[in-house]
Design an enzyme around this catalytic site. Structure first.
Site, PDB file in Angstrom:
ATOM      1  N   LYS A 197     -11.271 -12.765   8.922  1.00 12.08           N
ATOM      2  CA  LYS A 197     -11.448 -11.684   9.889  1.00 12.08           C
ATOM      3  C   LYS A 197     -11.013 -12.126  11.278  1.00 12.08           C
ATOM      4  CE  LYS A 197     -14.819  -8.531  11.944  1.00 12.08           C
ATOM      5  NZ  LYS A 197     -16.152  -7.922  11.838  1.00 12.08           N
ATOM      6  N   HIS A 339      14.762  -2.082 -28.153  1.00  8.66           N
ATOM      7  CA  HIS A 339      14.184  -1.058 -27.274  1.00  8.66           C
ATOM      8  C   HIS A 339      12.760  -0.702 -27.700  1.00  8.66           C
ATOM      9  CE1 HIS A 339      17.852  -0.713 -25.065  1.00  8.66           C
ATOM     10  NE2 HIS A 339      18.554  -0.332 -26.128  1.00  8.66           N
TER      11      HIS A 339
END
Length: 587
Positions: A197, A339
């Site tokens: 922070k 595929h």
């Protein structure tokens, strides 16, 4: 009135003497607080007293301070010596302080600045204003600095912290609930969040791989706020992933039967950036799932790549489809995928024969596909993969993007590497069962249990007049297991544990059926046909067309209002019809 930190041992002794001579209730608040600190130091060992005085003197003199508290002490000596060489005064805790001292680094223990011992079996060490005030104070706010001065608190410029190994602890085997709770870090995340922070003034580091960058940054004279922001982001992400593991573990401890928590977080870790996504104009990356539920779950995400070109986005999808399919079979099996659809599947005790049959199922689609095995690839199989010619012309050597197997012999791997410089060779662990399956839709996610059903888990109920022979029932089960991995609408034709043809991804089931028969050819006669969902019509439609093409047995879920028509149609042509009661949609 405010009292500054004592700047020397003599000054500290003088203050101590004054405290002993003064009634405690007459001391001003700041003086009382500071005097208690120095008095505490005076009553400790001479080494501790000297260390505490050094820390106070360093803070008053403007010496930069680093706070280090680590569970993972990798490269700690390098960090400590590097910071000390840059003139930092180092404050540390417990085992970290001992390791630094052993490495020849001067250390002040945290209790010597808090004047409070570690307590509650280590639960409380750093949860103190003398620590968090020094981390959170904004250097550009005069009243913050004034408050620190009034309470005799120095500032921290660097905070290096990592956390109790909760993740490793709860995934290492059986662990009691109480032991799990004790491995939840409290002080560490609090320090990390405080430093992140206040990253404008405090550099926070949670990863030992960032130590070199930290020391290099500290040697420079420019204040790069972007570097500070990146460290802060990494710190918050580190704590967020840690908290997600704790949350996941507690949910499982408290909700044994509920699969879907009201809220949950999936912690992802970047494994690699990819050349591109599904298409070249799309950027892409690959992330590993750090959820507790997938630890030791196997699969392509944790596979080892022994050889070949880097994996692409489509490679991962195809390899995953091939591996998930081949992992379903207990007998030695080869699966070829193109595929994401299996275009060839065969099971044989002779894995070389299984490989040849799987490729033969659709050699055109197999070319450039992914080949997966559920057995170790030895020298003989590697030679067969390397030299096998396409069944279409008997001359063209088969080309593959990926070979994946659970293991390789030393010679087998050596031979396979010689097939192509680009051939990706993967070693994977069998995919686990009972996983939660997630899929993204715009603005949300779908979650479902993984589809783990096998033919042994269901009942194939004969609803036709003719019951299937044992070989036909075996073929039906094999076809059913294959169709589970084919994209809907899906049809599979199989015989003798070999997929002869499949139709996938068509908007109507009849078209998928016709594609499957076209690939199977004359071999379809007497074979088994499996459908991923029920046939909506029988007469003049898919069921009758299958019967007319010589199919011996049909396996479908049932559930249509026209189930009676399907039964009547199969009875007319003498075909066995099995209802499985299980649908296998795959989108």
């Amino acid at each position: 009135m405010p009292l500054n930190l004592a700047s020397s041992p003599a000054a500290a002794a003088k203050v101590c003497a004054g405290v002993r001579a003064s009634p405690r209730h007459l001391l001003p608040r700041a003086l009382d607080h500071q005097s208690r600190r120095v008095l505490s130091l005076s009553s400790s060992s001479s080494a501790g007293r000297a260390a505490g005085v050094r820390a106070m003197a360093a803070a008053e003199a403007g010496v930069k301070q680093a706070l280090i508290s680590l569970s993972d002490k990798t490269d700690l000596a390098y960090l400590g010596n590097g910071l000390q060489a840059l003139g930092f005064s180092i404050i540390s805790t417990g085992g970290t302080a001992s390791s630094l001292e052993a490495a020849g680094v001067n250390v002040t223990k945290v209790e010597q600045i808090t004047n409070f011992p570690e307590m509650l079996d280590g639960r409380v060490k750093t949860l103190h204003p003398s620590v968090h005030g020094g981390i959170l104070a904004r250097r550009d706010q005069e009243h913050h600095l004034k408050a620190l001065n009034e309470h005799g608190i120095g500032t921290f410029d660097v905070v290096v912290v990592n956390l109790y190994p909760f993740y490793n602890k709860v995934t290492s085997g059986v662990i009691s609930f109480e032991d799990g709770i004790e491995n939840i870090d409290i002080g560490g995340p609090t320090m990390i969040r405080a430093a992140a922070k206040n990253h404008k003034d405090v550099l926070v580091v949670v990863d030992h791989e960032d130590y070199p960058a930290l020391l290099e940054y500290l040697q420079g004279k420019q204040d790069d706020q972007q570097f500070r922001k990146m460290l802060a982001w990494k710190a918050f992400q580190h704590v967020a992933s840690y908290d997600s593991a704790v949350s996941e573990w507690l949910w499982k401890q408290s909700n044994k039967g509920d699969v879907f928590p009201p809220n949950f977080t999936v912690p992802l870790s970047l494994k690699s950036t990819l050349r591109y996504g599904e298409n070249p104009h799309q950027k892409a990356a690959f992330y590993g799932d750090k959820s507790l539920s997938v630890v030791n779950a196997g699969g392509i995400a944790t596979a080892i790549q022994h050889h070949g070109k880097e994996m692409s986005y489509n490679n991962y999808l195809d390899a995953d489809a091939a591996w998930n399919c081949v992992s379903e079979f207990e007998s030695p099996t080869c699966v070829v995928v193109k595929h994401t659809n299996p275009c060839g599947v065969a099971s044989r005790q002779d894995i070389l024969e299984a490989y040849r049959l799987a490729v033969k199922g659709d050699p055109v689609s197999a070319f450039g596909g992914i080949v997966a095995f559920n057995t170790t690839i030895d020298e003989d199989l590697a030679k067969e993969i390397r030299e096998f010619r396409s069944p279409t012309d008997g001359q063209t050597r088969m080309f593959y993007e990926i070979v994946v197997a659970p293991g390789y012999t030393e010679k087998g791997l050596e031979i396979l590497k010689g097939k192509s410089k680009t051939l990706r060779i993967l070693e994977a662990k069998r995919s686990g069962k009972g996983m939660l399956s997630l899929r993204q839709v715009s603005g949300g996610w779908l979650a479902q249990e993984s589809d783990d059903l096998t033919p042994e888990d269901i009942t194939f109920t004969t609803v036709s007049e003719r019951a299937p022979q044992d070989s036909e029932l075996s073929d039906a089960k094999f076809a059913w297991l294959c169709v589970k991995h084919v994209k809907s609408n899906a049809i599979v034709i199989a015989k003798n544990n070999c997929m002869l043809g499949m139709g996938s991804g068509q908007p109507n089931r009849l078209e998928s059926l016709r594609i499957a028969f076209r690939k199977a050819g004359e071999e379809a006669k007497g074979a088994a046909l499996a459908s991923d969902a029920f046939f909506p019509f029988a007469w003049n439609d898919a069921v009758e067309e299958a019967c007319q093409n010589g199919i011996g047995v049909i396996a479908e879920p049932s559930g249509s209002m026209r189930d009676g028509d399907a039964v009547d149609c199969c009875n007319k042509y003498g075909v066995s019809l099995l209802f499985t009661g299980v649908r296998h949609f795959r989108h």
